[in-house]
Write a protein that holds these residues in place. Structure first.
Motif, mmCIF file in Angstrom:
data_model
loop_
_atom_site.group_PDB
_atom_site.id
_atom_site.type_symbol
_atom_site.label_atom_id
_atom_site.label_comp_id
_atom_site.label_asym_id
_atom_site.label_seq_id
_atom_site.Cartn_x
_atom_site.Cartn_y
_atom_site.Cartn_z
ATOM 1 N N PRO A 1 1.550 -5.837 7.344
ATOM 2 C CA PRO A 1 2.334 -5.459 8.346
ATOM 3 C C PRO A 1 2.563 -3.967 8.749
ATOM 4 O O PRO A 1 2.882 -3.260 7.653
ATOM 5 C CB PRO A 1 3.758 -6.250 7.929
ATOM 6 C CG PRO A 1 3.529 -7.526 7.026
ATOM 7 C CD PRO A 1 2.124 -6.873 6.456
ATOM 8 N N GLY A 2 2.491 -3.469 9.698
ATOM 9 C CA GLY A 2 2.804 -2.146 10.009
ATOM 10 C C GLY A 2 1.446 -1.390 10.053
ATOM 11 O O GLY A 2 1.273 -0.274 10.766
ATOM 12 N N ASP A 3 0.323 -1.913 9.824
ATOM 13 C CA ASP A 3 -1.122 -1.490 10.000
ATOM 14 C C ASP A 3 -1.241 -1.594 11.342
ATOM 15 O O ASP A 3 -0.802 -2.121 12.206
ATOM 16 C CB ASP A 3 -1.944 -2.577 9.083
ATOM 17 C CG ASP A 3 -2.005 -2.094 7.415
ATOM 18 O OD1 ASP A 3 -1.114 -0.932 7.329
ATOM 19 O OD2 ASP A 3 -2.549 -2.827 6.726
ATOM 20 N N LEU A 4 -2.358 -0.634 11.659
ATOM 21 C CA LEU A 4 -2.791 -0.655 13.097
ATOM 22 C C LEU A 4 -4.323 -1.044 12.858
ATOM 23 O O LEU A 4 -5.026 -0.556 12.169
ATOM 24 C CB LEU A 4 -2.804 0.807 13.555
ATOM 25 C CG LEU A 4 -3.325 1.099 14.933
ATOM 26 C CD1 LEU A 4 -2.949 0.090 16.123
ATOM 27 C CD2 LEU A 4 -3.123 2.669 15.242
ATOM 28 N N PHE A 5 -4.812 -2.055 13.653
ATOM 29 C CA PHE A 5 -6.369 -2.341 13.705
ATOM 30 C C PHE A 5 -6.717 -1.790 14.898
ATOM 31 O O PHE A 5 -6.423 -2.350 16.024
ATOM 32 C CB PHE A 5 -6.356 -3.836 13.512
ATOM 33 C CG PHE A 5 -7.782 -4.040 13.270
ATOM 34 C CD1 PHE A 5 -8.949 -3.368 12.871
ATOM 35 C CD2 PHE A 5 -8.203 -5.601 13.624
ATOM 36 C CE1 PHE A 5 -10.132 -3.790 12.684
ATOM 37 C CE2 PHE A 5 -9.558 -6.043 13.485
ATOM 38 C CZ PHE A 5 -10.328 -5.223 12.801
ATOM 39 N N PHE A 6 -7.605 -0.809 14.881
ATOM 40 C CA PHE A 6 -8.320 0.005 16.235
ATOM 41 C C PHE A 6 -9.761 -0.634 15.995
ATOM 42 O O PHE A 6 -10.427 -0.175 15.478
ATOM 43 C CB PHE A 6 -8.266 1.260 15.971
ATOM 44 C CG PHE A 6 -8.836 1.924 17.172
ATOM 45 C CD1 PHE A 6 -8.712 1.761 18.307
ATOM 46 C CD2 PHE A 6 -9.440 3.290 16.929
ATOM 47 C CE1 PHE A 6 -9.255 2.179 19.630
ATOM 48 C CE2 PHE A 6 -9.886 4.100 17.942
ATOM 49 C CZ PHE A 6 -9.670 3.540 19.388
ATOM 50 N N ILE A 7 -9.930 -1.616 17.009
ATOM 51 C CA ILE A 7 -11.209 -1.951 17.616
ATOM 52 C C ILE A 7 -12.123 -0.992 18.450
ATOM 53 O O ILE A 7 -12.086 -1.110 19.562
ATOM 54 C CB ILE A 7 -11.099 -3.594 18.259
ATOM 55 C CG1 ILE A 7 -10.418 -4.455 16.978
ATOM 56 C CG2 ILE A 7 -12.485 -3.960 18.255
ATOM 57 C CD1 ILE A 7 -10.079 -5.894 17.332
ATOM 58 N N LEU A 8 -12.674 -0.135 17.919
ATOM 59 C CA LEU A 8 -13.254 0.858 18.155
ATOM 60 C C LEU A 8 -14.776 0.640 18.730
ATOM 61 O O LEU A 8 -15.116 1.055 19.874
ATOM 62 C CB LEU A 8 -13.289 2.196 17.168
ATOM 63 C CG LEU A 8 -13.968 3.266 17.859
ATOM 64 C CD1 LEU A 8 -13.563 4.234 19.084
ATOM 65 C CD2 LEU A 8 -14.039 4.510 16.448
ATOM 66 N N PRO B 1 0.784 -1.114 0.065
ATOM 67 C CA PRO B 1 0.011 -0.021 0.019
ATOM 68 C C PRO B 1 0.967 1.180 0.005
ATOM 69 O O PRO B 1 2.061 1.183 0.488
ATOM 70 C CB PRO B 1 -0.882 -0.162 1.534
ATOM 71 C CG PRO B 1 -0.152 -0.962 2.249
ATOM 72 C CD PRO B 1 0.854 -1.888 1.113
ATOM 73 N N VAL B 2 0.232 2.278 -0.439
ATOM 74 C CA VAL B 2 0.772 3.730 -0.620
ATOM 75 C C VAL B 2 1.308 4.132 0.928
ATOM 76 O O VAL B 2 2.384 4.606 1.221
ATOM 77 C CB VAL B 2 0.055 4.492 -1.242
ATOM 78 C CG1 VAL B 2 0.936 6.119 -1.255
ATOM 79 C CG2 VAL B 2 -0.115 3.976 -2.730
ATOM 80 N N MET B 3 0.119 3.796 1.778
ATOM 81 C CA MET B 3 0.438 4.204 3.302
ATOM 82 C C MET B 3 -0.078 3.287 3.901
ATOM 83 O O MET B 3 -0.690 1.974 3.651
ATOM 84 C CB MET B 3 -0.662 5.632 3.607
ATOM 85 C CG MET B 3 -0.288 6.563 2.522
ATOM 86 S SD MET B 3 -1.527 7.969 3.100
ATOM 87 C CE MET B 3 -0.534 8.947 4.186
ATOM 88 N N ARG B 4 0.522 3.205 5.314
ATOM 89 C CA ARG B 4 -0.156 2.210 6.350
ATOM 90 C C ARG B 4 -1.406 2.386 6.563
ATOM 91 O O ARG B 4 -1.946 3.589 6.445
ATOM 92 C CB ARG B 4 0.757 2.218 7.493
ATOM 93 C CG ARG B 4 2.088 2.055 7.219
ATOM 94 C CD ARG B 4 3.200 2.099 8.586
ATOM 95 N NE ARG B 4 2.463 2.233 9.741
ATOM 96 C CZ ARG B 4 2.975 2.691 10.614
ATOM 97 N NH1 ARG B 4 4.103 2.940 10.896
ATOM 98 N NH2 ARG B 4 2.244 3.138 12.027
ATOM 99 N N GLN B 5 -2.203 1.365 6.874
ATOM 100 C CA GLN B 5 -3.522 1.807 7.061
ATOM 101 C C GLN B 5 -4.097 1.624 8.604
ATOM 102 O O GLN B 5 -3.238 1.047 9.339
ATOM 103 C CB GLN B 5 -4.614 0.402 6.387
ATOM 104 C CG GLN B 5 -4.505 0.288 5.120
ATOM 105 C CD GLN B 5 -5.236 -0.891 4.678
ATOM 106 O OE1 GLN B 5 -6.197 -0.731 4.236
ATOM 107 N NE2 GLN B 5 -4.706 -1.916 5.051
ATOM 108 N N LEU B 6 -4.776 2.680 8.923
ATOM 109 C CA LEU B 6 -5.607 2.477 10.540
ATOM 110 C C LEU B 6 -6.807 2.176 10.056
ATOM 111 O O LEU B 6 -7.515 2.696 9.517
ATOM 112 C CB LEU B 6 -5.541 4.076 10.805
ATOM 113 C CG LEU B 6 -6.340 4.140 12.280
ATOM 114 C CD1 LEU B 6 -6.106 3.207 13.425
ATOM 115 C CD2 LEU B 6 -6.202 5.510 12.778
#
Length: 178
Positions: free
Chosen positions: A131-138, A51-56
């Motif tokens: 890898p490097g993404d952040l998964f925020f279980i909001l 991906p171009v950017m990491r994902q949140l």
């Protein structure tokens, strides 16, 4: 210049493109379709997309289905709005939702509606975690989190950071009641 061209060919032969070319040359056998599907899943999970950017990735599982506009849903909407309007540097914010049957999908249709953007034909495709993404279980949906427990472990092992929003510490303070 010549060395750079040769290096590019070598990389293409050995990297993901080379793998795809080699697999395309294998004649499939009717009896082995399940094995080919398993191989495809293994390849997809072992060669991350770039991906171009990491994902949140922000879990909004409950409000995608039913937004009661109270309590936790109000907080979820507020935090989601702030993240979409002001994404953290280096991240692309992607709302997602999970199902009890397993897996997460991008919440594109919900996000368009949430932002007041007309439907432009985006689909809720399966979410891709790198890898490097952040998964925020909001959003609070313990059934979805429990149903995806093994997937969450695999994501963590793959290098995806997983964070849960904690809305109430009463279960910690008074465990005998929960």
């Amino acid at each position: 210049y010549a060395e750079a061209i040769e290096a590019a060919y070598t990389t293409a032969e050995l990297g993901p493109v080379g793998l795809v070319d080699a697999l395309a040359k294998i004649e499939p056998h009717q009896k082995c379709n399940g094995e080919y599907a398993a191989l495809a899943r293994a390849i997809v999970s072992s060669i991350p997309a770039r991906p171009v950017m990491r994902q949140l990735l922000v879990d909004v599982s409950t409000i995608v289905d039913e937004d009661l506009k109270t309590g936790i849903q109000r907080v979820t909407r507020g935090v989601l709005h702030e993240l979409l309007e002001n994404p953290p540097p280096g991240f692309r914010v992607e709302p997602v939702y999970g199902r009890n049957s397993g897996g997460y999908r991008y919440a594109r249709k919900y996000t368009l509606e949430f932002l007041g953007i007309p439907d432009i034909g985006l689909t809720d495709a399966p979410a891709e975690f790198n890898p490097g993404d952040l998964f925020f279980i909001l959003d609070w949906n313990c059934n979805v989190a429990l149903a995806n427990r093994q997937m969450l472990k695999r994501l963590r092992n793959k290098g995806v950071r997983i964070q849960f929003m904690v809305y109430d510490i009463l279960p910690i303070m008074m465990p005998k009641y929960f």
